[in-house]
Scaffold this motif. Structure first.
Motif, mmCIF file in Angstrom:
data_model
loop_
_atom_site.group_PDB
_atom_site.id
_atom_site.type_symbol
_atom_site.label_atom_id
_atom_site.label_comp_id
_atom_site.label_asym_id
_atom_site.label_seq_id
_atom_site.Cartn_x
_atom_site.Cartn_y
_atom_site.Cartn_z
ATOM 1 N N PRO A 59 0.800 -1.233 0.000
ATOM 2 C CA PRO A 59 0.000 0.000 0.000
ATOM 3 C C PRO A 59 0.832 1.282 0.000
ATOM 4 N N LEU A 60 1.966 1.296 0.715
ATOM 5 C CA LEU A 60 2.793 2.505 0.758
ATOM 6 C C LEU A 60 3.377 2.814 -0.617
ATOM 7 N N LEU A 61 3.916 1.786 -1.275
ATOM 8 C CA LEU A 61 4.462 1.983 -2.612
ATOM 9 C C LEU A 61 3.364 2.416 -3.582
ATOM 10 N N SER A 62 2.191 1.806 -3.454
ATOM 11 C CA SER A 62 1.076 2.169 -4.327
ATOM 12 C C SER A 62 0.678 3.629 -4.131
ATOM 13 N N ALA A 63 0.670 4.079 -2.874
ATOM 14 C CA ALA A 63 0.322 5.472 -2.589
ATOM 15 C C ALA A 63 1.337 6.424 -3.206
ATOM 16 N N LEU A 64 2.612 6.057 -3.150
ATOM 17 C CA LEU A 64 3.661 6.895 -3.732
ATOM 18 C C LEU A 64 3.540 6.956 -5.250
ATOM 19 N N LEU A 127 5.679 -2.081 -20.728
ATOM 20 C CA LEU A 127 6.919 -2.574 -21.322
ATOM 21 C C LEU A 127 8.120 -2.330 -20.411
ATOM 22 N N ALA A 128 7.990 -1.350 -19.499
ATOM 23 C CA ALA A 128 9.112 -0.993 -18.636
ATOM 24 C C ALA A 128 8.840 -1.224 -17.160
ATOM 25 N N LEU A 129 7.565 -1.387 -16.787
ATOM 26 C CA LEU A 129 7.187 -1.512 -15.376
ATOM 27 C C LEU A 129 6.329 -2.751 -15.171
ATOM 28 N N PRO A 130 6.261 -3.262 -13.939
ATOM 29 C CA PRO A 130 5.293 -4.328 -13.649
ATOM 30 C C PRO A 130 3.886 -3.847 -14.020
ATOM 31 N N ALA A 131 3.050 -4.756 -14.449
ATOM 32 C CA ALA A 131 1.731 -4.391 -14.957
ATOM 33 C C ALA A 131 0.927 -3.588 -13.935
ATOM 34 N N ALA A 132 0.937 -4.020 -12.676
ATOM 35 C CA ALA A 132 0.163 -3.320 -11.649
ATOM 36 C C ALA A 132 0.650 -1.887 -11.480
ATOM 37 N N THR A 133 1.956 -1.692 -11.485
ATOM 38 C CA THR A 133 2.519 -0.353 -11.339
ATOM 39 C C THR A 133 2.192 0.507 -12.548
ATOM 40 N N ALA A 134 2.305 -0.082 -13.739
ATOM 41 C CA ALA A 134 2.004 0.661 -14.967
ATOM 42 C C ALA A 134 0.552 1.107 -14.992
ATOM 43 N N LEU A 135 -0.352 0.217 -14.591
ATOM 44 C CA LEU A 135 -1.773 0.559 -14.580
ATOM 45 C C LEU A 135 -2.074 1.613 -13.514
ATOM 46 N N LEU A 136 -1.408 1.504 -12.375
ATOM 47 C CA LEU A 136 -1.622 2.474 -11.299
ATOM 48 C C LEU A 136 -1.125 3.857 -11.709
ATOM 49 N N LEU A 137 0.057 3.911 -12.305
ATOM 50 C CA LEU A 137 0.621 5.196 -12.713
ATOM 51 C C LEU A 137 -0.235 5.844 -13.804
ATOM 52 N N SER A 138 -0.607 5.062 -14.822
ATOM 53 C CA SER A 138 -1.439 5.613 -15.898
ATOM 54 C C SER A 138 -2.834 5.962 -15.386
ATOM 55 N N GLY A 139 -3.344 5.164 -14.427
ATOM 56 C CA GLY A 139 -4.650 5.465 -13.844
ATOM 57 C C GLY A 139 -4.635 6.763 -13.061
ATOM 58 N N ALA A 140 -3.550 7.018 -12.345
ATOM 59 C CA ALA A 140 -3.426 8.269 -11.591
ATOM 60 C C ALA A 140 -3.335 9.460 -12.538
ATOM 61 N N ILE A 141 -2.585 9.304 -13.626
ATOM 62 C CA ILE A 141 -2.502 10.371 -14.632
ATOM 63 C C ILE A 141 -3.874 10.616 -15.243
ATOM 64 N N ALA A 142 -4.593 9.521 -15.527
ATOM 65 C CA ALA A 142 -5.940 9.642 -16.090
ATOM 66 C C ALA A 142 -6.890 10.320 -15.110
ATOM 67 N N LEU A 143 -6.755 9.990 -13.825
ATOM 68 C CA LEU A 143 -7.600 10.633 -12.820
ATOM 69 C C LEU A 143 -7.282 12.124 -12.726
ATOM 70 N N GLY A 144 -5.999 12.461 -12.827
ATOM 71 C CA GLY A 144 -5.620 13.870 -12.842
ATOM 72 C C GLY A 144 -6.287 14.607 -13.987
ATOM 73 N N TYR A 145 -6.310 13.975 -15.155
ATOM 74 C CA TYR A 145 -6.959 14.591 -16.306
ATOM 75 C C TYR A 145 -8.462 14.736 -16.082
#
Length: 206
Positions: A59-64, A127-145
């Motif tokens: 959870p801590l890494l996910s929050a970051l 392609l560069a990150l674990p799938a869960a991390t990639a989805l979380l990062l892109s999801g956060a960017i999408a939420l920002g938008y």
């Protein structure tokens, strides 16, 4: 003579032009405007949910990672607004000029375009990150938008806010409509502060 008359009937060029014109017309409709807002949130929630489903053990890494995604979007918001929407590229500048002239209009991107870009971003990140991390990062960017779009909607359509902080927040963007080279941030003033485009009232300059 119009381009349509110059192009052979049924040609690929004419069909492409017709499709682009249809998309342009759709992009200025109320339906596209509201469907776009709903779709932006749905895609962000889907990506965040998929990330949680794949891995919710850290959870801590996910929050970051989530906060990093919002931070990244804050710069994307600023950069696009300053250097594309108010830049030299006519394609982007023209549409944004319409917004400045008619803040309550319905001109916006085609509802399917931002989700398509976000899904493509998620695919590239995997392609560069674990799938869960990639989805979380892109999801956060999408939420920002999505929050950016919602904030913009509320500022222009809400009218006068009751809470002083909300009034001040909305006033920052209204200033931008009077001073287009200032206050590019809608959700956050961070990059305006850092890059020198924050508006300072002359009455407050000592």
């Amino acid at each position: 003579m119009s381009e349509a008359k110059l192009a052979p009937a049924g040609s690929g060029g004419a069909r492409a032009t017709g499709v682009l014109q249809a998309i342009a017309r759709m992009s200025s409709t109320r339906t596209n405007y509201w469907v776009g807002h709903a779709t932006d949130f749905l895609v962000s929630f889907a990506l965040l949910g998929a990330s949680f489903w794949l891995d919710h053990s850290r959870p801590l890494l996910s929050a970051l990672v989530f906060l990093l995604g919002l931070f990244i979007f804050s710069f994307i918001e600023y950069a696009f607004h300053r250097w594309l929407f108010h830049g030299a590229l006519r394609l982007f500048e023209r549409g944004h000029t319409v917004h400045h002239e008619q803040p309550l209009g319905y001109d916006s991107l085609p509802f399917f375009f931002p989700p398509a870009v976000v899904v493509l971003l998620a695919a590239v990140l995997t392609l560069a990150l674990p799938a869960a991390t990639a989805l979380l990062l892109s999801g956060a960017i999408a939420l920002g938008y999505a929050l950016y779009g919602f904030s913009h909607l509320v500022i222009h359509r809400r009218g006068r806010f009751n809470h002083p902080l909300a009034r001040k927040w909305a006033a920052v963007h209204h200033v931008h409509h009077h001073h287009p080279d200032k206050n590019y941030g809608v959700t956050s003033p961070l990059w305006d502060f850092l890059l020198g485009t924050w508006y300072v009232s002359k009455s407050k300059v000592r």
